[in-house]
Design a protein around this motif. Sequence first.
Motif, PDB file in Angstrom:
ATOM      1  N   GLU A 168      -8.839   3.685  -2.725  1.00 48.99           N
ATOM      2  CA  GLU A 168      -8.638   2.332  -3.261  1.00 48.99           C
ATOM      3  C   GLU A 168      -9.471   1.357  -2.432  1.00 48.99           C
ATOM      4  O   GLU A 168      -9.325   1.298  -1.209  1.00 48.99           O
ATOM      5  CB  GLU A 168      -7.159   1.936  -3.181  1.00 48.99           C
TER       6      GLU A 168
ATOM      7  N   SER B 269       0.826  -1.214   0.000  1.00 50.13           N
ATOM      8  CA  SER B 269       0.000   0.000   0.000  1.00 50.13           C
ATOM      9  C   SER B 269       0.857   1.259   0.000  1.00 50.13           C
ATOM     10  O   SER B 269       2.048   1.205   0.325  1.00 50.13           O
ATOM     11  CB  SER B 269      -0.896  -0.003   1.243  1.00 50.13           C
TER      12      SER B 269
ATOM     13  N   LEU C  77       3.060   0.405  -5.624  1.00 50.68           N
ATOM     14  CA  LEU C  77       2.042   0.705  -4.604  1.00 50.68           C
ATOM     15  C   LEU C  77       0.618   0.635  -5.159  1.00 50.68           C
ATOM     16  O   LEU C  77       0.401   0.125  -6.253  1.00 50.68           O
ATOM     17  CB  LEU C  77       2.353   2.073  -3.997  1.00 50.68           C
TER      18      LEU C  77
ATOM     19  N   SER D  50       2.337   1.979   3.558  1.00 52.65           N
ATOM     20  CA  SER D  50       3.534   1.185   3.897  1.00 52.65           C
ATOM     21  C   SER D  50       4.708   1.607   3.025  1.00 52.65           C
ATOM     22  O   SER D  50       5.849   1.641   3.485  1.00 52.65           O
ATOM     23  CB  SER D  50       3.272  -0.313   3.696  1.00 52.65           C
TER      24      SER D  50
HETATM   25  P1  NAD Z   1       0.508  -3.606   2.927  1.00 59.46           P
HETATM   26  O1  NAD Z   1       1.174  -2.328   2.621  1.00 59.46           O
HETATM   27  O2  NAD Z   1      -0.385  -3.674   4.109  1.00 59.46           O
HETATM   28  O3  NAD Z   1       1.601  -4.769   3.124  1.00 59.46           O
HETATM   29  C1  NAD Z   1       2.549  -5.083   2.122  1.00 59.46           C
HETATM   30  C2  NAD Z   1       3.777  -5.690   2.774  1.00 59.46           C
HETATM   31  O4  NAD Z   1       4.449  -4.699   3.529  1.00 59.46           O
HETATM   32  C3  NAD Z   1       3.477  -6.822   3.757  1.00 59.46           C
HETATM   33  O5  NAD Z   1       4.471  -7.809   3.611  1.00 59.46           O
HETATM   34  C4  NAD Z   1       3.582  -6.119   5.103  1.00 59.46           C
HETATM   35  O6  NAD Z   1       3.877  -7.019   6.172  1.00 59.46           O
HETATM   36  C5  NAD Z   1       4.733  -5.182   4.836  1.00 59.46           C
HETATM   37  N1  NAD Z   1       4.840  -3.991   5.671  1.00 59.46           N
HETATM   38  C6  NAD Z   1       3.862  -3.287   6.282  1.00 59.46           C
HETATM   39  N2  NAD Z   1       4.380  -2.206   6.907  1.00 59.46           N
HETATM   40  C7  NAD Z   1       5.721  -2.217   6.647  1.00 59.46           C
HETATM   41  C8  NAD Z   1       6.813  -1.373   7.008  1.00 59.46           C
HETATM   42  N3  NAD Z   1       6.645  -0.282   7.761  1.00 59.46           N
HETATM   43  N4  NAD Z   1       8.041  -1.688   6.568  1.00 59.46           N
HETATM   44  C9  NAD Z   1       8.241  -2.767   5.790  1.00 59.46           C
HETATM   45  N5  NAD Z   1       7.261  -3.628   5.442  1.00 59.46           N
HETATM   46  C10 NAD Z   1       6.006  -3.347   5.864  1.00 59.46           C
HETATM   47  O7  NAD Z   1      -0.267  -4.018   1.597  1.00 59.46           O
HETATM   48  P2  NAD Z   1      -1.154  -5.315   1.355  1.00 59.46           P
HETATM   49  O8  NAD Z   1      -2.450  -5.156   2.066  1.00 59.46           O
HETATM   50  O9  NAD Z   1      -0.367  -6.534   1.593  1.00 59.46           O
HETATM   51  O10 NAD Z   1      -1.392  -5.231  -0.211  1.00 59.46           O
HETATM   52  C11 NAD Z   1      -2.383  -4.455  -0.777  1.00 59.46           C
HETATM   53  C12 NAD Z   1      -1.815  -3.169  -1.347  1.00 59.46           C
HETATM   54  O11 NAD Z   1      -0.710  -3.465  -2.215  1.00 59.46           O
HETATM   55  C13 NAD Z   1      -2.807  -2.427  -2.210  1.00 59.46           C
HETATM   56  O12 NAD Z   1      -2.682  -1.042  -1.976  1.00 59.46           O
HETATM   57  C14 NAD Z   1      -2.379  -2.784  -3.622  1.00 59.46           C
HETATM   58  O13 NAD Z   1      -2.783  -1.863  -4.610  1.00 59.46           O
HETATM   59  C15 NAD Z   1      -0.895  -2.822  -3.467  1.00 59.46           C
HETATM   60  N6  NAD Z   1      -0.277  -3.616  -4.530  1.00 59.46           N
HETATM   61  C16 NAD Z   1       0.467  -2.971  -5.478  1.00 59.46           C
HETATM   62  C17 NAD Z   1       1.023  -3.692  -6.524  1.00 59.46           C
HETATM   63  C18 NAD Z   1       1.842  -3.022  -7.597  1.00 59.46           C
HETATM   64  O14 NAD Z   1       2.554  -3.714  -8.297  1.00 59.46           O
HETATM   65  N7  NAD Z   1       1.772  -1.702  -7.769  1.00 59.46           N
HETATM   66  C19 NAD Z   1       0.833  -5.070  -6.596  1.00 59.46           C
HETATM   67  C20 NAD Z   1       0.082  -5.694  -5.602  1.00 59.46           C
HETATM   68  C21 NAD Z   1      -0.466  -4.962  -4.574  1.00 59.46           C
END
Ligand code: NAD
Length: 499
Positions: free
Chosen positions: A395, A237, A260, A240
């Motif tokens: 989103e 996201s 993201l 993050s």
């Molecule tokens: P998220 O940001 O909650 O988590 C993603 C990853 O980051 C997880 O492994 C989580 O444990 C880790 N994380 C969380 N906080 C962190 C920090 N401070 N430091 C390091 N790692 C941390 O996202 P999600 O719910 O897993 O996925 C959904 C989001 O991802 C949506 O916004 C979606 O659009 C995005 N996404 C983007 C793409 C792309 O290629 N642009 C692809 C897939 C998903």
Amino acid sequence: MVFTAPSDLSGGLYFLNGKRTTVEASETFDVIEPRIGKVVAQCPKATAQIVDEYVKVASAAQPEWGETTALDRGKVLHKVADLIREHAEELAVWEVKTNGKPIYEARCDIASSADTFDFFGGIATAVLQGDSLELPGGPSQRIAYTRREPYGVIGCIGAWNYPFQTCVWKVAPALAAGNSVVYKPSPFAPASPVLLGEILTAAGVPDGVYNVIQGEGEAGIALCEHQLVAKVSFTGSVASGEAVQRQSATKNVKPVTLELGGKSELIIFDDSNVQSAVAAAMLANFLNQGQVCTNATRVFVQRGILASFTEAIVKEANEKLKVGDPLFEDTRVGANINEGHLQRILGYVESAKQEGGVVLRGGERVHPEGVEGGAYFDPAIITGLTDEAKAVREEIFGACMLILPFDTEEEVIARANNTTYGLAAGVFSGNLARGHRVAARLQAGTVFINTYNDTEVNVPFGGFKNSGHGRENCIDTLRAHTQTKAIYVNVQDTTEHCF
Ligand code: NAD
């Protein structure tokens, strides 16, 4: 070594020195199988000390791997691709269990993952070349040349919506360029990177070059901050991603790739082939239960075809979107990742209704027979909202299509670009000149003309604006996993310096 897909998760969800393993940690998280909504394992959360151990193993293994020729690394990656294809069906079933997506989609993810290894393995020798540079005085006096060298350890962090493919998109270019990897998957879908690890070992990737840790944000923070991690590659996201960029500059300054979130648009002009636009709008909204970063939930439809498009898309959705057990061949909509995420999606439907939205179909929780415990949702098509509505601005990451009427090209471009996101966009028109004109003005990393959600391994993938920076899936991505070293060579002795 031979790869055998495991029958359960009991062998551990960590991967170190070429093997599945586990760790001792005081805190654990629940591993949930989305298809049935049940806890199937407990996984220890990596502490900073565990992250340190894994990064040090990756750092020790990297130099030897980095010194092999790109051709030899490419041969290993082609073997990885072959093994993925050989075990495609077992891997697809695991992907369904890990993520809840329909089996037909999981098969596509696995097939494209094999292609990714073939692509990066195949181009490595040709792309990882330096340049020879002429300097004043000509080559009899001085020359310079460049080398593309690996960074060292790449810290990779993934989301849960494409667990195997996301991991592959990061690992294949990193390894092709001669780096080692420590990968942290989402705790919502932790198994796929471990299966990939076993395949890498079976294909001949040396022990320690690829490693997997588990945990939530804390493990990710420790990885981003570690001084031996030279680059961070992140998918998740925007919130993050912002944190990851900050964290990656706390102890040393690391380059960061951020993939993201998005709030993409599909613009359908009234000279479009309506049936073709309907097919693309389905792809733009309902793949993977709507949990796709590029999904175009904002479907702008020009008023002249609003009625015919709306009628056709509701009919198509009613006929095609069979919600059910994702292991069944005819299921087109599987389980959402977990209960919390489903409640979030239902919250957006509720907010849409409160802001004047009319739900034309779906929008409710369902309990398919045999898998009643999973978080299943009948995809929604909603109309009647303005651009200010919460569901239109934020989103959703769920199967909610929002139909938004428009009148003119100028108007729709301004409204489409009025978002902080910039991941993808689509234009439908019978007039290709208009397609190109509008595509050039849309602020998005990928624009689809008369199609949507195509993803090919040789085409750059990534965002504009808050949707991130850096690209995956293309030649530039391989280069971005190297750093350029410039080398000056004095060809003949000289005393002609400043001093
Ligand atoms: P998220 O940001 O909650 O988590 C993603 C990853 O980051 C997880 O492994 C989580 O444990 C880790 N994380 C969380 N906080 C962190 C920090 N401070 N430091 C390091 N790692 C941390 O996202 P999600 O719910 O897993 O996925 C959904 C989001 O991802 C949506 O916004 C979606 O659009 C995005 N996404 C983007 C793409 C792309 O290629 N642009 C692809 C897939 C998903």
